[in-house]
Design an enzyme around this catalytic site. Structure first.
Site, PDB file in Angstrom:
ATOM      1  N   GLY A  12       0.556  -0.767  -0.029  1.00 41.88           N
ATOM      2  CA  GLY A  12      -0.020  -0.016   0.166  1.00 41.88           C
ATOM      3  C   GLY A  12       0.800   1.460   0.256  1.00 41.88           C
ATOM      4  CB  SER A  14       0.541   3.821  -4.671  1.00 36.12           C
ATOM      5  OG  SER A  14      -1.239   3.203  -4.290  1.00 36.12           O
ATOM      6  CE1 TYR A 153      -8.552  -0.050   9.702  1.00 37.16           C
ATOM      7  CE2 TYR A 153      -8.472   1.166  11.740  1.00 37.16           C
ATOM      8  CZ  TYR A 153      -8.011   0.828  10.111  1.00 37.16           C
ATOM      9  OH  TYR A 153      -6.628   1.927  10.568  1.00 37.16           O
ATOM     10  CB  ILE A 186      -2.145  10.491  10.319  1.00 37.91           C
ATOM     11  CG1 ILE A 186      -1.643   9.664  11.145  1.00 37.91           C
ATOM     12  CG2 ILE A 186      -0.808  10.865   9.503  1.00 37.91           C
ATOM     13  CD1 ILE A 186      -0.412  10.242  11.930  1.00 37.91           C
TER      14      ILE A 186
END
Length: 245
Positions: A12, A14, A153, A186
């Site tokens: 992941g 990118s 999650y 973030i």
């Protein structure tokens, strides 16, 4: 540079936190293989801007064992060895429990937890031959604190945290280290679209009174991959400004 000579695969890589990690590791001297799922243009853009040379990109669907096997094969054919792995790729399918579909729960577990297991299993096998290596799993503050609407999650990230500790105990004698970095809130393209009221509510819970950025997370990942962390394994570094203690 503290990662000079290391070959590191980042899933992941990118966009978002993954892209920030890739940029930092390359700056610190590592040769990077970054994975993407559906946007080769984004991966190419990140790849073109990296410090150093010899980097590569590879398409991997982290929810597919066949795709993972094929992608890792391409990386090893190019790199010959793997010194580090960053399991960063993940998905969300948020919904309150009574409205959450079983397939949405399964997809998040399949990608975030099972995908991390599959990637780690391949990496550990490669690292056993070298009798050294470091794996960093990017989890989340949600895996520790929980969050309404994110039962799937939270379960996936808490599972990764526990799995990391278990594997660390299995392979520590071979000088292979596994740790987690758990980001809080973030700032990325995904979070920028949140309403200001929601951002302010989150900010009120953060003692440092500011949001983190991708480089805050990347710095912790780089540290754990380096020899500076040679005596650290089975741990979780929380990068959240004090949001969870």
């Amino acid at each position: 540079m503290k990662l000079t000579g290391q070959n590191i695969l980042v899933t992941g890589g990118s966009r978002g936190i993954g892209a920030g990690i890739v940029e930092r590791l390359a700056k610190d001297g590592a040769r990077i293989a970054l994975t993407y799922t559906s946007r080769p243009d984004a991966a190419e853009k990140i790849l073109a801007g990296l410090s150093g040379s010899g980097h590569m990109m590879v398409e991997i669907n982290i929810s597919s064992e066949e795709s993972i096997d094929a992608g890792f094969k391409k990386v090893i054919e190019s790199f010959s060895k793997l010194d580090g792995l960053v399991n960063n790729a993940g998905v969300t399918k948020d919904q309150l429990l009574l409205r959450m579909k079983a397939e949405d729960f399964d997809q998040v577990i399949q990608t975030n937890l099972r995908g991390t297991f599959l990637c780690s299993r391949i990496a550990v096998k490669l690292m056993l031959k070298a009798r050294r290596g470091s794996i960093v799993n990017v989890t989340s503050v949600i895996g520790h604190s929980g969050n309404a609407g994110q039962a799937n999650y939270a379960a996936s990230k808490a599972g990764v945290d526990a799995m990391t500790k278990s594997i660390a105990q299995e392979v520590g004698s071979r000088q292979i280290r596994l740790n987690c970095v758990a980001p809080g809130f973030i700032s990325t393209e995904m979070t920028e679209v949140l309403p200001e009221a929601q951002k302010n509510a989150i900010l009120a819970k953060i003692p440092l009174q500011k949001f983190g950025n991708t480089q805050d997370v990347a710095a912790a990942v780089s540290f754990l991959l380096s020899d500076d962390a040679a005596y650290i394994t089975g741990q979780t570094i929380h990068v959240n400004g004090g949001m969870y203690m």
